[in-house]
Design an enzyme around this catalytic site. Sequence first.
Site, PDB file in Angstrom:
ATOM      1  N   LYS A 148       0.838  -1.183   0.000  1.00 20.25           N
ATOM      2  CA  LYS A 148       0.000   0.000   0.000  1.00 20.25           C
ATOM      3  C   LYS A 148       0.880   1.243   0.000  1.00 20.25           C
ATOM      4  CE  LYS A 148      -0.923   2.221   3.746  1.00 20.25           C
ATOM      5  NZ  LYS A 148       0.049   2.606   4.794  1.00 20.25           N
ATOM      6  N   LYS A 182      -2.543 -10.070  10.570  1.00 23.50           N
ATOM      7  CA  LYS A 182      -2.552 -10.112  12.030  1.00 23.50           C
ATOM      8  C   LYS A 182      -3.436 -11.256  12.522  1.00 23.50           C
ATOM      9  CE  LYS A 182      -1.639  -5.139  12.525  1.00 23.50           C
ATOM     10  NZ  LYS A 182      -0.258  -5.102  13.021  1.00 23.50           N
ATOM     11  N   HIS A 240      -6.347  -0.388   6.107  1.00 28.38           N
ATOM     12  CA  HIS A 240      -6.381  -1.251   7.290  1.00 28.38           C
ATOM     13  C   HIS A 240      -7.748  -1.277   7.991  1.00 28.38           C
ATOM     14  CE1 HIS A 240      -2.196  -1.278   6.459  1.00 28.38           C
ATOM     15  NE2 HIS A 240      -1.854  -0.193   7.129  1.00 28.38           N
ATOM     16  N   LYS A 340      -2.454   9.455  15.035  1.00 28.26           N
ATOM     17  CA  LYS A 340      -1.088   9.489  15.555  1.00 28.26           C
ATOM     18  C   LYS A 340      -1.108  10.272  16.861  1.00 28.26           C
ATOM     19  CE  LYS A 340       1.004   7.886  11.713  1.00 28.26           C
ATOM     20  NZ  LYS A 340       1.505   6.497  11.648  1.00 28.26           N
ATOM     21  N   LYS A 345      -0.747   2.861  22.128  1.00 23.84           N
ATOM     22  CA  LYS A 345      -0.775   2.113  20.874  1.00 23.84           C
ATOM     23  C   LYS A 345      -1.750   0.964  21.074  1.00 23.84           C
ATOM     24  CE  LYS A 345       1.104  -0.161  17.120  1.00 23.84           C
ATOM     25  NZ  LYS A 345       1.153   0.334  15.761  1.00 23.84           N
TER      26      LYS A 345
HETATM   27  C1  BG6 Z   1       1.236   1.535   8.033  1.00 24.08           C
HETATM   28  C2  BG6 Z   1       1.109   3.030   8.053  1.00 24.08           C
HETATM   29  O1  BG6 Z   1       0.528   1.006   6.946  1.00 24.08           O
HETATM   30  O2  BG6 Z   1       0.707   1.008   9.239  1.00 24.08           O
HETATM   31  C3  BG6 Z   1       1.823   3.624   9.254  1.00 24.08           C
HETATM   32  O3  BG6 Z   1       1.662   3.585   6.864  1.00 24.08           O
HETATM   33  C4  BG6 Z   1       1.367   2.947  10.530  1.00 24.08           C
HETATM   34  O4  BG6 Z   1       1.612   5.026   9.339  1.00 24.08           O
HETATM   35  C5  BG6 Z   1       1.385   1.430  10.400  1.00 24.08           C
HETATM   36  O5  BG6 Z   1       2.224   3.361  11.576  1.00 24.08           O
HETATM   37  C6  BG6 Z   1       0.728   0.777  11.599  1.00 24.08           C
HETATM   38  O6  BG6 Z   1       0.923  -0.610  11.555  1.00 24.08           O
HETATM   39  P1  BG6 Z   1       0.859  -1.490  12.872  1.00 24.08           P
HETATM   40  O7  BG6 Z   1       1.014  -2.888  12.404  1.00 24.08           O
HETATM   41  O8  BG6 Z   1       1.988  -1.034  13.735  1.00 24.08           O
HETATM   42  O9  BG6 Z   1      -0.455  -1.212  13.506  1.00 24.08           O
END
Ligand code: BG6
Length: 486
Positions: A148, A182, A240, A340, A345
């Site tokens: 992507k 995942k 996503h 962000k 997280k």
């Molecule tokens: C990526 C984005 O596709 O996914 C990023 O470009 C983001 O900005 C990342 O940080 C997040 O992935 P994960 O697996 O850490 O949730």
Amino acid sequence: EPVESFDYVIFGATGDLTMRKLLPALYRRFAEGQITADSRIVGTARSPLDDETYRERARKALGEHVRADELIDATVNRFLRLVHYVSLNGAESTGNWDGLKTLLESNASADRVRVFYLATAPDLYGEIARNVSEQGLRSDTSRIVLEKPIGTDLDTARKVNENVGRYFPENSIFRIDHYLGKEAVQNIIALRFANPMLERMWDRESIDYVQITAAETVGLEGRGGYYDGSGALRDMIQNHLLQVLTVVAMERPESLDADALRDEKVRVLTSLKPLDRNNLRANVARGQYVQGTAGGKAVPAYREELPGETESNTETFVALKAEIDNDRWQGVPFYLRSGKRMPEKVTEVVVQFRAGEPGLFGEARPGSRLVIRVQPNESVTLPLFVKHPGNSFGLDEVDALSKLGQPERIRYRDSYEGLMLDAVKGSPALFVRKDETEAAWKWVTPILEGWSQDETGPDSYEAGTWGPESARELLQQAGHVWVEDI
Ligand code: BG6
């Protein structure tokens, strides 16, 4: 079980994604015995490096991105023997294509699987596909993996698909969305369709609303050049979060075959009620962070993190209300959000069931809340009320909790590990089909257009908070609340 021997050609081999995700994923699969010692990983990029220098970079990357207890010197050394490097600009037809060809043909049998993994800027995909094909590198067992973003709106996405599609048939194009790699996202399919009880309750009769959150604490991470031209809607929601939504909302597929599954996912995307400038304000909140605290320390505003430009209106947060126009989901909001510089997280799906009737136990019983934690610490939780022990009918809430599998002992595979080998095996079920990407862009593009005509720009939120007030208001209209406010 090792997969058959292969050659994996990575375009963009000196880039961040290759170093952080792709090489570590291949290393882990190699360490687990899934990759044969005669397979090869061929990095290509513009820098003039020799095999040895590239291997040293790869070694360093593994040191940084693979857990220490999984790094065994002897295994790393054996793995690095698989790694080669060809200096090449994949988007140009001149250059060392002969070198790449000679290498690929040197010990491979004619039908050996070749995977071309495109981890470059997406506007190069068409050219790379053309060159790979015209230089005679593509065989019947070749596949091409596209990272992507596929395009930046519906038109550009169609163009990428068309350009690549000229040289590779659709069944050899693997559009990767690592959220489908995942474990906890895949588990949603099992949870829904392997438990008849849940399956029966999975609709508007029982479910009040759904929340899908992907929050990150990081800011720009030095990716300002890319991110500022993208923003949260394109970077996270278009791919996503909509992918997670399709898995949560799809009808029972006829089978787990790639096309049966993806047919159902497409149906969800094409049933999304359109959002556009006429209804944007009521359904979409966008934000951009200003300075605040993250992880206990002061962090600058988005605009200060950006190199040069300070007037950017790029959104670093989006929350929106999506509705699916079909019998199962009519009237059930799906709240999606991603940002962000959030407080933590966390990626999770919250399914809020409807409240009960007042009566036996006093007031109306609150609806149960099923929480699917995608990361970190994958789990599924469903609190239930039980009778408090003793002589009365007081209630206790107990957590009917399940971790997925046995995480204390089993390390879940990183999302790229399974997907990269699925491409070798030619199993596209967990990849995004052409019509799927385009349906997602079709829904997202009018939101982008609406924003571009709205001069107010994103609302501010302090770094380290859950986004602007407008995100809360989005739910309040319907008497709903984000999970952290409950
Ligand atoms: C990526 C984005 O596709 O996914 C990023 O470009 C983001 O900005 C990342 O940080 C997040 O992935 P994960 O697996 O850490 O949730």
